[in-house]
Design a protein around this motif. Structure first.
Motif, PDB file in Angstrom:
ATOM      1  N   SER A 246      32.302  43.195  46.905  1.00  0.00           N
ATOM      2  CA  SER A 246      31.509  42.805  47.640  1.00  0.00           C
ATOM      3  C   SER A 246      30.081  42.657  47.665  1.00  0.00           C
ATOM      4  O   SER A 246      29.361  41.731  47.513  1.00  0.00           O
ATOM      5  CB  SER A 246      31.596  42.644  48.550  1.00  0.00           C
ATOM      6  N   GLY A 247      29.378  42.764  46.357  1.00  0.00           N
ATOM      7  CA  GLY A 247      28.227  43.621  45.895  1.00  0.00           C
ATOM      8  C   GLY A 247      27.519  44.294  46.549  1.00  0.00           C
ATOM      9  O   GLY A 247      25.966  44.260  46.353  1.00  0.00           O
ATOM     10  N   LYS A 248      27.891  45.154  47.856  1.00  0.00           N
ATOM     11  CA  LYS A 248      27.096  45.689  48.952  1.00  0.00           C
ATOM     12  C   LYS A 248      27.877  47.173  48.474  1.00  0.00           C
ATOM     13  O   LYS A 248      29.369  47.045  48.617  1.00  0.00           O
ATOM     14  CB  LYS A 248      26.706  45.251  49.668  1.00  0.00           C
TER      15      LYS A 248
ATOM     16  N   VAL B 263      30.756  51.285  44.710  1.00  0.00           N
ATOM     17  CA  VAL B 263      31.768  50.732  43.888  1.00  0.00           C
ATOM     18  C   VAL B 263      33.182  51.587  44.188  1.00  0.00           C
ATOM     19  O   VAL B 263      33.917  51.039  43.764  1.00  0.00           O
ATOM     20  CB  VAL B 263      31.415  50.431  42.856  1.00  0.00           C
ATOM     21  N   LYS B 264      32.786  52.781  44.261  1.00  0.00           N
ATOM     22  CA  LYS B 264      34.301  53.923  44.483  1.00  0.00           C
ATOM     23  C   LYS B 264      34.411  53.474  46.032  1.00  0.00           C
ATOM     24  O   LYS B 264      35.865  54.625  45.771  1.00  0.00           O
ATOM     25  CB  LYS B 264      33.311  55.075  43.927  1.00  0.00           C
ATOM     26  N   ASN B 265      34.331  53.011  46.614  1.00  0.00           N
ATOM     27  CA  ASN B 265      35.234  52.906  48.242  1.00  0.00           C
ATOM     28  C   ASN B 265      35.477  51.227  48.395  1.00  0.00           C
ATOM     29  O   ASN B 265      34.982  50.033  47.837  1.00  0.00           O
ATOM     30  CB  ASN B 265      34.076  52.810  49.437  1.00  0.00           C
ATOM     31  N   ALA B 266      37.020  51.376  48.508  1.00  0.00           N
ATOM     32  CA  ALA B 266      37.684  50.123  48.357  1.00  0.00           C
ATOM     33  C   ALA B 266      37.503  49.445  49.838  1.00  0.00           C
ATOM     34  O   ALA B 266      37.828  48.154  49.436  1.00  0.00           O
ATOM     35  CB  ALA B 266      39.629  50.905  49.095  1.00  0.00           C
ATOM     36  N   ALA B 267      37.165  49.983  51.087  1.00  0.00           N
ATOM     37  CA  ALA B 267      36.241  49.116  51.944  1.00  0.00           C
ATOM     38  C   ALA B 267      34.980  48.053  51.325  1.00  0.00           C
ATOM     39  O   ALA B 267      34.849  47.306  51.858  1.00  0.00           O
ATOM     40  CB  ALA B 267      35.581  49.824  52.805  1.00  0.00           C
ATOM     41  N   ASN B 268      34.086  48.290  50.271  1.00  0.00           N
ATOM     42  CA  ASN B 268      33.758  47.142  49.585  1.00  0.00           C
ATOM     43  C   ASN B 268      34.258  46.485  48.313  1.00  0.00           C
ATOM     44  O   ASN B 268      33.046  45.847  47.889  1.00  0.00           O
ATOM     45  CB  ASN B 268      32.456  47.772  49.091  1.00  0.00           C
ATOM     46  N   TRP B 269      35.599  46.909  48.543  1.00  0.00           N
ATOM     47  CA  TRP B 269      36.138  45.621  47.405  1.00  0.00           C
ATOM     48  C   TRP B 269      36.800  45.223  48.477  1.00  0.00           C
ATOM     49  O   TRP B 269      37.401  44.758  49.183  1.00  0.00           O
ATOM     50  CB  TRP B 269      37.073  46.098  46.564  1.00  0.00           C
ATOM     51  N   SER B 270      37.755  43.498  47.884  1.00  0.00           N
ATOM     52  CA  SER B 270      38.227  42.163  48.333  1.00  0.00           C
ATOM     53  C   SER B 270      39.742  41.557  47.488  1.00  0.00           C
ATOM     54  O   SER B 270      38.727  41.329  46.366  1.00  0.00           O
ATOM     55  CB  SER B 270      37.502  41.651  49.506  1.00  0.00           C
ATOM     56  N   CYS B 271      40.550  41.699  48.102  1.00  0.00           N
ATOM     57  CA  CYS B 271      41.842  40.558  46.982  1.00  0.00           C
ATOM     58  C   CYS B 271      41.653  39.120  47.846  1.00  0.00           C
ATOM     59  O   CYS B 271      42.536  38.700  48.700  1.00  0.00           O
ATOM     60  CB  CYS B 271      43.203  41.723  47.267  1.00  0.00           C
ATOM     61  N   PRO B 272      40.718  38.101  47.436  1.00  0.00           N
ATOM     62  CA  PRO B 272      40.608  37.139  47.537  1.00  0.00           C
ATOM     63  C   PRO B 272      41.812  36.234  47.934  1.00  0.00           C
ATOM     64  O   PRO B 272      42.456  36.091  46.972  1.00  0.00           O
ATOM     65  CB  PRO B 272      39.458  36.479  47.024  1.00  0.00           C
ATOM     66  N   SER B 273      42.335  35.976  48.416  1.00  0.00           N
ATOM     67  CA  SER B 273      42.837  34.589  48.163  1.00  0.00           C
ATOM     68  C   SER B 273      42.942  33.379  47.871  1.00  0.00           C
ATOM     69  O   SER B 273      41.976  33.116  47.919  1.00  0.00           O
ATOM     70  CB  SER B 273      43.976  34.488  50.148  1.00  0.00           C
ATOM     71  N   GLY B 274      44.533  33.383  47.339  1.00  0.00           N
ATOM     72  CA  GLY B 274      43.981  32.224  46.574  1.00  0.00           C
ATOM     73  C   GLY B 274      43.798  32.583  44.734  1.00  0.00           C
ATOM     74  O   GLY B 274      43.600  31.150  44.402  1.00  0.00           O
ATOM     75  N   ASP B 275      42.776  33.363  45.049  1.00  0.00           N
ATOM     76  CA  ASP B 275      42.468  33.648  43.179  1.00  0.00           C
ATOM     77  C   ASP B 275      43.894  33.532  42.547  1.00  0.00           C
ATOM     78  O   ASP B 275      44.771  34.199  42.515  1.00  0.00           O
ATOM     79  CB  ASP B 275      41.973  35.105  43.186  1.00  0.00           C
ATOM     80  N   ALA B 276      43.426  32.880  41.039  1.00  0.00           N
ATOM     81  CA  ALA B 276      44.524  33.067  39.834  1.00  0.00           C
ATOM     82  C   ALA B 276      43.763  33.242  38.830  1.00  0.00           C
ATOM     83  O   ALA B 276      44.146  32.487  37.790  1.00  0.00           O
ATOM     84  CB  ALA B 276      44.686  31.238  40.101  1.00  0.00           C
ATOM     85  N   SER B 277      42.456  33.521  38.589  1.00  0.00           N
ATOM     86  CA  SER B 277      41.744  33.751  38.072  1.00  0.00           C
ATOM     87  C   SER B 277      42.383  34.779  36.442  1.00  0.00           C
ATOM     88  O   SER B 277      41.722  34.900  35.491  1.00  0.00           O
ATOM     89  CB  SER B 277      39.827  34.698  37.887  1.00  0.00           C
ATOM     90  N   MET B 278      43.224  35.526  36.800  1.00  0.00           N
ATOM     91  CA  MET B 278      44.371  36.167  35.963  1.00  0.00           C
ATOM     92  C   MET B 278      45.571  35.544  34.990  1.00  0.00           C
ATOM     93  O   MET B 278      45.692  36.216  34.412  1.00  0.00           O
ATOM     94  CB  MET B 278      44.991  37.350  36.471  1.00  0.00           C
ATOM     95  N   LEU B 279      45.363  34.277  35.685  1.00  0.00           N
ATOM     96  CA  LEU B 279      46.261  33.565  34.664  1.00  0.00           C
ATOM     97  C   LEU B 279      45.667  32.788  33.841  1.00  0.00           C
ATOM     98  O   LEU B 279      44.565  32.642  33.271  1.00  0.00           O
ATOM     99  CB  LEU B 279      46.532  32.149  35.992  1.00  0.00           C
TER     100      LEU B 279
END
Length: 73
Positions: free
Chosen positions: A52-54, A57-73
């Protein structure tokens, strides 16, 4: 574990699972008596976890799995 149970028994796959990294104790074994040193979401493919930028970085609460993301394809 409940998320995996729902997936196997009810066919409801999770969008993400939270992974935890525990520090080792003096003997070199993982110490599950303490809080995890880091948590992170493991996103459903092809989604990639985004910081999230805030916050820590070691806390999962500050990360997300954005729906529709296909950047790994």
């Amino acid at each position: 574990l409940a998320a995996m149970e729902n997936w196997v028994e009810k066919g409801i796959a999770p969008d993400a699972l939270i992974a935890s990294l525990y520090s080792a104790n003096a003997m070199g074994f993982k110490n599950f008596d303490t809080a995890p040193a880091r948590t992170m979401p493991l996103c459903k493919f092809p989604t990639m976890a985004r910081y999230s930028g805030k916050g820590d970085v070691k806390n999962a609460a500050n990360w997300s799995c954005p729906s529709g993301d296909a950047s790994m394809l």
